[in-house]
Enzyme design. Structure first.
Site, PDB file in Angstrom:
ATOM      1  N   ALA A   1       0.912  -1.493  -0.436  1.00 65.92           N
ATOM      2  CA  ALA A   1       0.227   0.011   0.054  1.00 65.92           C
ATOM      3  C   ALA A   1       0.842   0.823   0.186  1.00 65.92           C
ATOM      4  O   ALA A   1       0.408   1.905  -0.285  1.00 65.92           O
ATOM      5  CB  ALA A   1      -0.609   0.127   1.051  1.00 65.92           C
ATOM      6  N   PHE A   2       2.077   1.584   0.605  1.00 68.77           N
ATOM      7  CA  PHE A   2       2.961   2.828   0.553  1.00 68.77           C
ATOM      8  C   PHE A   2       3.483   3.286  -0.658  1.00 68.77           C
ATOM      9  O   PHE A   2       3.673   3.967  -0.525  1.00 68.77           O
ATOM     10  CB  PHE A   2       3.900   2.185   1.391  1.00 68.77           C
TER      11      PHE A   2
ATOM     12  N   ILE B   1      -3.763  -4.567   7.643  1.00 70.57           N
ATOM     13  CA  ILE B   1      -4.298  -5.396   8.427  1.00 70.57           C
ATOM     14  C   ILE B   1      -3.527  -5.376   9.300  1.00 70.57           C
ATOM     15  O   ILE B   1      -2.137  -5.220   9.465  1.00 70.57           O
ATOM     16  CB  ILE B   1      -4.400  -7.134   8.228  1.00 70.57           C
TER      17      ILE B   1
ATOM     18  N   ASP C   1       0.876  -6.454  15.329  1.00 71.58           N
ATOM     19  CA  ASP C   1       1.049  -6.230  16.402  1.00 71.58           C
ATOM     20  C   ASP C   1       2.339  -5.118  16.963  1.00 71.58           C
ATOM     21  O   ASP C   1       2.324  -4.464  17.535  1.00 71.58           O
ATOM     22  CB  ASP C   1       2.213  -7.564  17.185  1.00 71.58           C
TER      23      ASP C   1
ATOM     24  N   HIS D   1       3.346  -0.773  11.930  1.00 75.68           N
ATOM     25  CA  HIS D   1       3.503  -0.511  11.380  1.00 75.68           C
ATOM     26  C   HIS D   1       1.614   0.142  10.786  1.00 75.68           C
ATOM     27  O   HIS D   1       1.982   0.632   9.211  1.00 75.68           O
ATOM     28  CB  HIS D   1       4.178  -1.856  10.933  1.00 75.68           C
TER      29      HIS D   1
END
Length: 160
Positions: free
Chosen positions: A59-60, A87, A90, A93
């Site tokens: 996506a970046f 999504i 943990d 990011h």
């Protein structure tokens, strides 16, 4: 909070003769992305809109690919759609990627001469993503395509 899908959006789709849309999609979460793409293509086929698809790693990278295409001399797009699925995991990011893609698409909308539709799912888990590609929250791929068509029609109307 997500709604049950934007049913009003899917009504009154304008006619856009000779429209050309570029979809930029990610490789990540391919099963979900492919459903977004298929939904958009279904709407575009029914509306007679020509589509080109570009694939980027994540996506970046979507804003860069859209900008690069717009500046490339390739056939001029009437609109772009950014398709990705981020999504939560943990680590932070998720937050960085979501902000970057959101800011990138906003920047493109303010600098390019054509609309860039935000079709990036930012979800907590895979189930939430599946609910947005034909599940209880509608089909965000179809909605993105309708949004692109409506924005193309708006731009053409304002240009007259």
């Amino acid at each position: 909070m997500a709604t049950q899908g934007n049913n009003a959006l899917l009504k009154g789709i304008p006619t856009t003769k000779d429209a050309f849309v570029v979809i930029v999609k990610t490789e990540w979460n391919a099963p979900i992305i492919n459903k977004l793409e298929a939904g958009a293509k279904k709407v575009f086929k029914a509306a007679g809109v020509t589509v080109k698809v570009l694939t980027v790693p994540g996506a970046f990278e979507i804003p860069y690919a859209i900008k690069a295409y717009a500046e490339s001399g390739e056939p001029k797009a009437d609109a772009f759609i950014a398709f990705g699925t981020v999504i939560r995991g943990d680590t932070p990011h998720f937050d960085y990627v979501c902000k970057a893609i959101t800011d990138g698409v906003l920047s493109l909308n303010l600098t390019l001469e054509v609309p860039v539709v935000f079709g990036v799912l930012t979800v907590e888990n895979e189930q939430q993503a599946l609910e947005r590609v034909g599940g209880k929250h509608g089909h965000k791929g179809e909605e993105a395509a309708v949004t692109a068509i409506k924005m193309i029609a708006l731009k053409r109307k304002l240009k007259k």
